[in-house]
Design an enzyme around this catalytic site. Structure first.
Site, PDB file in Angstrom:
ATOM      1  N   TYR A  34       0.831  -1.200   0.000  1.00 26.61           N
ATOM      2  CA  TYR A  34       0.000   0.000   0.000  1.00 26.61           C
ATOM      3  C   TYR A  34       0.865   1.249   0.000  1.00 26.61           C
ATOM      4  O   TYR A  34       2.068   1.198   0.227  1.00 26.61           O
ATOM      5  CB  TYR A  34      -0.925   0.008   1.214  1.00 26.61           C
ATOM      6  CG  TYR A  34      -0.245   0.355   2.525  1.00 26.61           C
ATOM      7  CD1 TYR A  34      -0.382   1.639   3.078  1.00 26.61           C
ATOM      8  CD2 TYR A  34       0.539  -0.572   3.210  1.00 26.61           C
ATOM      9  CE1 TYR A  34       0.228   1.978   4.278  1.00 26.61           C
ATOM     10  CE2 TYR A  34       1.158  -0.248   4.400  1.00 26.61           C
ATOM     11  CZ  TYR A  34       1.004   1.029   4.931  1.00 26.61           C
ATOM     12  OH  TYR A  34       1.633   1.363   6.101  1.00 26.61           O
ATOM     13  N   LYS A 148       6.590  -1.978   2.039  1.00 22.48           N
ATOM     14  CA  LYS A 148       5.400  -1.347   2.622  1.00 22.48           C
ATOM     15  C   LYS A 148       4.214  -2.287   2.417  1.00 22.48           C
ATOM     16  O   LYS A 148       3.348  -2.069   1.562  1.00 22.48           O
ATOM     17  CB  LYS A 148       5.150   0.032   1.998  1.00 22.48           C
ATOM     18  CG  LYS A 148       4.227   0.921   2.828  1.00 22.48           C
ATOM     19  CD  LYS A 148       4.242   2.341   2.310  1.00 22.48           C
ATOM     20  CE  LYS A 148       3.284   3.246   3.083  1.00 22.48           C
ATOM     21  NZ  LYS A 148       3.729   3.506   4.463  1.00 22.48           N
ATOM     22  N   GLU A 180      12.913   2.897  13.955  1.00 20.83           N
ATOM     23  CA  GLU A 180      12.002   3.932  13.446  1.00 20.83           C
ATOM     24  C   GLU A 180      10.774   3.986  14.335  1.00 20.83           C
ATOM     25  O   GLU A 180      10.759   3.388  15.420  1.00 20.83           O
ATOM     26  CB  GLU A 180      11.619   3.638  11.996  1.00 20.83           C
ATOM     27  CG  GLU A 180      10.967   2.285  11.778  1.00 20.83           C
ATOM     28  CD  GLU A 180      10.681   1.984  10.310  1.00 20.83           C
ATOM     29  OE1 GLU A 180      10.690   2.921   9.492  1.00 20.83           O
ATOM     30  OE2 GLU A 180      10.432   0.805   9.999  1.00 20.83           O
ATOM     31  N   LEU A 204      11.468   1.283   6.859  1.00 28.31           N
ATOM     32  CA  LEU A 204      10.902   1.715   5.589  1.00 28.31           C
ATOM     33  C   LEU A 204      11.577   3.025   5.202  1.00 28.31           C
ATOM     34  O   LEU A 204      11.646   3.947   6.022  1.00 28.31           O
ATOM     35  CB  LEU A 204       9.392   1.928   5.714  1.00 28.31           C
ATOM     36  CG  LEU A 204       8.696   2.381   4.429  1.00 28.31           C
ATOM     37  CD1 LEU A 204       8.625   1.230   3.429  1.00 28.31           C
ATOM     38  CD2 LEU A 204       7.308   2.925   4.731  1.00 28.31           C
TER      39      LEU A 204
END
Length: 286
Positions: A34, A148, A180, A204
Site C-alpha cells: 500500500y 510497505k 524507526e 521503511l
C-alpha cells in the site's frame, strides 16, 4: 448527502458499491502492499515517489500491479477531483487477488486487486508546532520492513502500547538500537549533526524521510545515516519524526524524559520551514 468515491479495479464507485471478496488474499494473509500520498491545495505531493515505491514493494513480494504508473497517477488525480479534496491524502493498496485459501501464490489467472480512496484532513499543526511525546517499544516486526506491506500487526501493537501510555508514537528499537516509529521514521540531532537509521531492511525508507535528507543537503546540514541507541536518543539535542501525514514533527519527550528543553529545536524548525516552502502554498497553513 455527499458520498466518498472509491476506486476498485478500474471503476469509480460509491461506498455502497464497493465489494471486496472474503477470499481476497489481503484479508487472509495481508498479502499486498500500500501507499499513502499527501494532498495539499488539491495537488498531489511527491506522488511519483510514492507510486515508484508501490511498484518496488510489489516487485519484492513477486506481485504484479495490473496498471502502469501513469494510469495510477491519473486515477489518484481523479479521486481528488471526484471527492473535492483540498487537503488530505490518498490511500491506495494492491493485493494478490481473490482465490481459495492456500499459502502459496494462486495461479497466473488470478488478477491483483487495486483499491483506493481519498480522505480530507487538516495538517496536525498543534503537534507540528509543539511536539509530541513518544514511548519506546521493542521492535518485534519481521525483517523486511523495507517493504510497505499490509502486514502491520507489529506496528499496530506498538502504536497501541504508545496510545495506552498517552503518547502519539512508538519509538521502536531492537535490543536498544533505535530503528524507526510504528508509522514514521526517526531522526536525532546532536551537536549540529542529524542522525537517522540507514535505509536497510529494518526500516521503511520513507518518502518524507527522503525529502528531509534532500533538504538537509541543500541547507548544508550534516547528516549521518547511522543507527543510535535508546540511551543516545534520550540525550539528543533534538528528536523528530517524519511521515506523509505527520510531516516533520518534533519529539518533546521519550518515556516521560524531556528531550533537551522539551521544545522544538533550531534544526527541526529550520527543516520544517524549508519543508513548508516545498508544498503547494494555497493550504500550507491549514
Amino acid at each position: 448527502m455527499i458520498l466518498t468515491v472509491y476506486f476498485k479495479d478500474g471503476q469509480f464507485t460509491e461506498r455502497e458499491g464497493l465489494n471486496i471478496s472474503i477470499d481476497d488474499r489481503g484479508y487472509y494473509f495481508g498479502d499486498g502492499v500500500y501507499e499513502v500520498i499527501k494532498v495539499y491545495g488539491g495537488e498531489l505531493f511527491t506522488a511519483e515517489e510514492h507510486i515508484d515505491r508501490l511498484f518496488q514493494s510489489a516487485t519484492k513480494i513477486k506481485m504484479t500491479i495490473p496498471y502502469s504508473k501513469e494510469q495510477l497517477m491519473e486515477m489518484v488525480r481523479e479521486l481528488i477531483v471526484r471527492n473535492s479534496i483540498s487537503i488530505g491524502h490518498i490511500y491506495m493498496q494492491v493485493t494478490r487477488g481473490a482465490a481459495p485459501r492456500t499459502h502459496q501464490f494462486p495461479g497466473s489467472t488470478v488478477a491483483s486487486v487495486v483499491t483506493a480512496y481519498a480522505v480530507s484532513n487538516p495538517r496536525p499543526m498543534t503537534s507540528i508546532e509543539n511536539g509530541v511525546a513518544v514511548k519506546s517499544v521493542e521492535d518485534i516486526r519481521w525483517l523486511r520492513c523495507d517493504i510497505k506491506s499490509l502486514n502491520l500487526l507489529g506496528n499496530v501493537l506498538a502504536k497501541q502500547e504508545a496510545n495506552e501510555a498517552n503518547c502519539v508514537e512508538a519509538l521502536l528499537h531492537r535490543e536498544g538500537v533505535v530503528t524507526e516509529g510504528s508509522s514514521s521514521n526517526l531522526f536525532g540531532v546532536k551537536d549540529g549533526t542529524i542522525y537517522t537509521h540507514p535505509a536497510t531492511n529494518l526500516i521503511l525508507n520513507g518518502i518524507t524521510r527522503q525529502v528531509v535528507l534532500g533538504i538537509s543537503e541543500k541547507l548544508a546540514i550534516p547528516v549521518v545515516e547511522k543507527s543510535f541507541t535508546l540511551e543516545e536518543a534520550y540525550n539528543m539535542d533534538e528528536l523528530f519524526l517524519t511521515s506523509t501525514t505527520s510531516e516533520i514533527m518534533p519529539i518533546s519527550s521519550v518515556d516521560g524524559r524531556s528531550i533537551a528543553s522539551g521544545t522544538p529545536g533550531v534544526l527541526t524548525r529550520k527543516l520544517q520551514k524549508a519543508f513548508t516552502l516545498q508544498i503547494p502554498t494555497s493550504n500550507a497553513g491549514v
